[in-house]
Write a protein that holds these residues in place. Structure first.
Motif, PDB file in Angstrom:
ATOM      1  N   TYR A 186      11.958  24.047 -15.900  1.00  0.00           N
ATOM      2  CA  TYR A 186      12.590  22.852 -16.666  1.00  0.00           C
ATOM      3  C   TYR A 186      13.280  22.009 -15.471  1.00  0.00           C
ATOM      4  CZ  TYR A 186      16.264  19.615 -18.607  1.00  0.00           C
ATOM      5  OH  TYR A 186      17.073  18.672 -18.763  1.00  0.00           O
ATOM      6  N   ASN A 187      13.757  22.539 -14.655  1.00  0.00           N
ATOM      7  CA  ASN A 187      14.294  21.624 -13.369  1.00  0.00           C
ATOM      8  C   ASN A 187      13.258  21.011 -12.578  1.00  0.00           C
ATOM      9  OD1 ASN A 187      17.006  22.520 -14.054  1.00  0.00           O
ATOM     10  ND2 ASN A 187      17.164  23.880 -12.286  1.00  0.00           N
ATOM     11  N   ALA A 188      12.022  21.353 -12.557  1.00  0.00           N
ATOM     12  CA  ALA A 188      10.965  20.777 -12.081  1.00  0.00           C
ATOM     13  C   ALA A 188      10.314  19.413 -12.500  1.00  0.00           C
ATOM     14  CB  ALA A 188       9.838  21.436 -12.166  1.00  0.00           C
ATOM     15  N   SER A 189      10.802  19.476 -14.119  1.00  0.00           N
ATOM     16  CA  SER A 189      10.475  18.039 -14.834  1.00  0.00           C
ATOM     17  C   SER A 189      11.416  18.031 -15.889  1.00  0.00           C
ATOM     18  CB  SER A 189       8.985  18.091 -15.215  1.00  0.00           C
ATOM     19  OG  SER A 189       8.862  16.895 -16.076  1.00  0.00           O
ATOM     20  N   PRO A 190      12.608  17.655 -15.574  1.00  0.00           N
ATOM     21  CA  PRO A 190      13.920  17.694 -16.533  1.00  0.00           C
ATOM     22  C   PRO A 190      13.525  16.936 -17.901  1.00  0.00           C
ATOM     23  CG  PRO A 190      14.909  17.357 -14.460  1.00  0.00           C
ATOM     24  CD  PRO A 190      13.341  16.892 -14.389  1.00  0.00           C
ATOM     25  N   LEU A 191      13.810  17.281 -19.104  1.00  0.00           N
ATOM     26  CA  LEU A 191      13.728  16.853 -20.414  1.00  0.00           C
ATOM     27  C   LEU A 191      14.878  15.725 -20.614  1.00  0.00           C
ATOM     28  CD1 LEU A 191      11.725  16.422 -22.674  1.00  0.00           C
ATOM     29  CD2 LEU A 191      12.823  18.262 -23.666  1.00  0.00           C
ATOM     30  N   SER A 231       5.705  27.012 -29.448  1.00  0.00           N
ATOM     31  CA  SER A 231       5.928  25.802 -28.811  1.00  0.00           C
ATOM     32  C   SER A 231       5.506  26.224 -27.313  1.00  0.00           C
ATOM     33  CB  SER A 231       7.239  25.276 -28.866  1.00  0.00           C
ATOM     34  OG  SER A 231       8.128  26.442 -28.557  1.00  0.00           O
ATOM     35  N   GLY A 232       5.626  27.353 -26.767  1.00  0.00           N
ATOM     36  CA  GLY A 232       5.449  27.779 -25.459  1.00  0.00           C
ATOM     37  C   GLY A 232       3.832  27.781 -25.169  1.00  0.00           C
ATOM     38  N   LEU A 233       3.186  28.155 -26.413  1.00  0.00           N
ATOM     39  CA  LEU A 233       1.600  28.187 -26.151  1.00  0.00           C
ATOM     40  C   LEU A 233       1.138  26.807 -26.038  1.00  0.00           C
ATOM     41  CD1 LEU A 233       0.728  30.771 -28.713  1.00  0.00           C
ATOM     42  CD2 LEU A 233       0.314  31.272 -26.297  1.00  0.00           C
ATOM     43  N   VAL A 234       1.733  25.818 -26.704  1.00  0.00           N
ATOM     44  CA  VAL A 234       1.299  24.476 -26.590  1.00  0.00           C
ATOM     45  C   VAL A 234       1.629  23.834 -25.335  1.00  0.00           C
ATOM     46  CG1 VAL A 234       1.874  22.444 -27.459  1.00  0.00           C
ATOM     47  CG2 VAL A 234       1.684  24.141 -29.279  1.00  0.00           C
ATOM     48  N   LEU A 235       2.879  24.334 -24.705  1.00  0.00           N
ATOM     49  CA  LEU A 235       2.993  23.852 -23.354  1.00  0.00           C
ATOM     50  C   LEU A 235       2.166  24.290 -22.324  1.00  0.00           C
ATOM     51  CD1 LEU A 235       6.934  23.779 -23.612  1.00  0.00           C
ATOM     52  CD2 LEU A 235       5.323  21.934 -24.118  1.00  0.00           C
ATOM     53  N   TRP A 236       1.870  25.620 -22.546  1.00  0.00           N
ATOM     54  CA  TRP A 236       0.738  26.395 -21.400  1.00  0.00           C
ATOM     55  C   TRP A 236      -0.577  26.008 -21.699  1.00  0.00           C
ATOM     56  CZ3 TRP A 236      -0.946  31.831 -22.283  1.00  0.00           C
ATOM     57  CH2 TRP A 236      -1.573  32.339 -21.084  1.00  0.00           C
ATOM     58  N   TYR A 265       2.407  16.985 -27.514  1.00  0.00           N
ATOM     59  CA  TYR A 265       2.984  17.859 -26.388  1.00  0.00           C
ATOM     60  C   TYR A 265       4.482  17.706 -26.103  1.00  0.00           C
ATOM     61  CZ  TYR A 265       3.250  19.565 -21.634  1.00  0.00           C
ATOM     62  OH  TYR A 265       3.522  20.263 -20.478  1.00  0.00           O
ATOM     63  N   ASP A 266       4.880  16.113 -26.005  1.00  0.00           N
ATOM     64  CA  ASP A 266       6.173  15.820 -25.658  1.00  0.00           C
ATOM     65  C   ASP A 266       7.055  16.195 -26.846  1.00  0.00           C
ATOM     66  OD1 ASP A 266       5.398  14.360 -23.365  1.00  0.00           O
ATOM     67  OD2 ASP A 266       5.274  12.403 -24.595  1.00  0.00           O
ATOM     68  N   SER A 267       6.819  16.331 -28.078  1.00  0.00           N
ATOM     69  CA  SER A 267       7.625  16.741 -29.022  1.00  0.00           C
ATOM     70  C   SER A 267       7.702  18.416 -29.141  1.00  0.00           C
ATOM     71  CB  SER A 267       7.256  16.572 -30.488  1.00  0.00           C
ATOM     72  OG  SER A 267       7.685  17.184 -31.412  1.00  0.00           O
ATOM     73  N   ALA A 268       6.819  18.949 -28.569  1.00  0.00           N
ATOM     74  CA  ALA A 268       6.760  20.550 -28.354  1.00  0.00           C
ATOM     75  C   ALA A 268       7.891  20.958 -27.268  1.00  0.00           C
ATOM     76  CB  ALA A 268       5.340  20.974 -27.977  1.00  0.00           C
ATOM     77  N   ARG A 269       7.932  20.010 -26.233  1.00  0.00           N
ATOM     78  CA  ARG A 269       8.895  20.223 -25.396  1.00  0.00           C
ATOM     79  C   ARG A 269      10.365  20.156 -25.705  1.00  0.00           C
ATOM     80  NH1 ARG A 269       9.065  17.149 -19.843  1.00  0.00           N
ATOM     81  NH2 ARG A 269      10.165  18.808 -19.319  1.00  0.00           N
ATOM     82  N   HIS A 291      10.777  23.497 -27.969  1.00  0.00           N
ATOM     83  CA  HIS A 291      10.722  24.629 -27.030  1.00  0.00           C
ATOM     84  C   HIS A 291      12.328  24.599 -26.540  1.00  0.00           C
ATOM     85  CE1 HIS A 291       8.920  28.071 -24.957  1.00  0.00           C
ATOM     86  NE2 HIS A 291       9.396  27.542 -23.758  1.00  0.00           N
ATOM     87  N   PHE A 292      12.642  23.569 -26.089  1.00  0.00           N
ATOM     88  CA  PHE A 292      14.012  23.549 -25.515  1.00  0.00           C
ATOM     89  C   PHE A 292      15.357  23.835 -26.479  1.00  0.00           C
ATOM     90  CE2 PHE A 292      17.879  21.521 -23.827  1.00  0.00           C
ATOM     91  CZ  PHE A 292      17.927  22.054 -22.657  1.00  0.00           C
ATOM     92  N   ILE A 293      15.038  23.283 -27.667  1.00  0.00           N
ATOM     93  CA  ILE A 293      16.090  23.319 -28.569  1.00  0.00           C
ATOM     94  C   ILE A 293      16.133  24.820 -29.051  1.00  0.00           C
ATOM     95  CG2 ILE A 293      16.692  22.784 -31.065  1.00  0.00           C
ATOM     96  CD1 ILE A 293      15.564  20.018 -30.416  1.00  0.00           C
TER      97      ILE A 293
END
Length: 212
Positions: free
Chosen positions: A45-50, A149-154, A169-173, A176-178
Motif C-alpha cells: 500500500y505504501n508504494a501507491s497510497p490509496l 478483490s486480491g485476485l482482481v488487483l493481482w 480495478y480502482d473500486s477493487a482497491r 480490498h483495503f476496507i
C-alpha cells in the motif's frame, strides 16, 4: 449377619476436547497467514497510497515492494489452501451447522448486551454464543472478499468478471483495503476478548480446558 459392602463406582477423569486438532492447526496457520498478508500488504500500500496516509515502516513486512509482494503471495496461497481445508472440514463434519447455527437477531442483541455488561458466560469455550457466531461467519465472508478483490488487483485482465463485479480495478482497491481494515479490527477485538478470558487461548493450544 454381615451386610454386603456397597458397590463403588470409579470415575475416570478424561480431558474434554473443546477444539479438535484440525481446528487448532488451521486456526494458527490461518492466523499466521493473515498476519503476514496484512503487514506485507501495508508495505505494498505504501508504494501507491490509496488514501492520504502511509503505514509506519516499522509495522510492515518485506523491506521493499518486491519483497513485500513475495511475502504477500506466499501467505495468500497458504491462506487459500488452509482456509478451504478449514471450511470443507467444518461443512463435511457437520460442525458448521452445529457451532454456528441457528442465528437470530434477538439472540444476537441479547448476547451483545450481556457481553457489554460483562455478564456473558464462558463456562464452555467450545459453545459459541450468538455474537461469536456472527463474528466468525463474518470473518469467513470477509476473507473471501479479500481473496476475490486480491485476485482482481493481482490478475485484473485474467479475471474480468470479478473485476466488473467489484466495479473496476480502482473500486477493487477500495474493497480490498476496507476488507483488510475490518479483518484487523476483528483481530484486535479478538485479542482483547482472549485477554479477558485467557482459558480460551489455552483451549486453542492444548484442545481442552478442564477434566471431567
Amino acid at each position: 449377619m454381615p451386610t454386603a459392602p456397597e458397590a463403588t463406582h470409579t470415575v475416570h477423569l478424561r480431558p474434554r476436547n473443546s477444539h479438535p486438532r484440525w481446528l487448532r492447526l488451521t486456526h494458527w496457520l490461518n492466523a499466521m497467514a493473515v498476519l503476514v498478508m496484512v503487514t506485507s500488504g501495508w508495505r505494498i500500500y505504501n508504494a501507491s497510497p490509496l488514501y492520504g496516509f502511509n503505514f509506519p515502516d516499522s509495522i510492515t513486512l518485506g523491506g521493499w515492494l518486491g519483497g513485500a509482494l513475495q511475502w504477500h503471495f506466499a501467505a495468500m496461497w497458504m491462506l487459500v489452501v488452509v482456509g478451504l481445508l478449514y471450511l470443507m472440514t467444518n461443512v463435511l463434519s457437520g460442525r458448521l451447522s452445529r457451532r454456528f447455527f441457528p442465528l437470530s437477531i434477538k439472540g444476537f442483541f441479547q448476547d451483545l448486551w450481556s457481553a457489554l455488561r460483562g455478564r456473558l458466560g464462558h463456562a464452555e469455550v467450545s459453545h459459541y454464543n450468538q455474537v461469536q457466531r456472527v463474528a466468525y461467519l463474518f470473518v469467513m465472508l470477509d476473507i473471501t472478499v479479500l481473496v476475490i478483490s486480491g485476485l482482481v488487483l493481482w490478475k485484473s485482465v485474467q479475471f474480468p468478471l470479478l473485476r466488473e463485479l467489484l466495479g473496476g480495478y480502482d473500486s477493487a482497491r477500495h474493497v480490498h483495503f476496507i476488507a483488510m481494515s475490518l479483518l484487523v479490527t476483528f483481530f484486535v477485538v479478538h485479542l482483547v476478548m482472549v485477554a479477558l478470558v485467557p482459558k480460551t487461548l489455552w483451549a486453542m493450544i492444548v484442545g481442552h480446558k478442564e477434566r471431567l
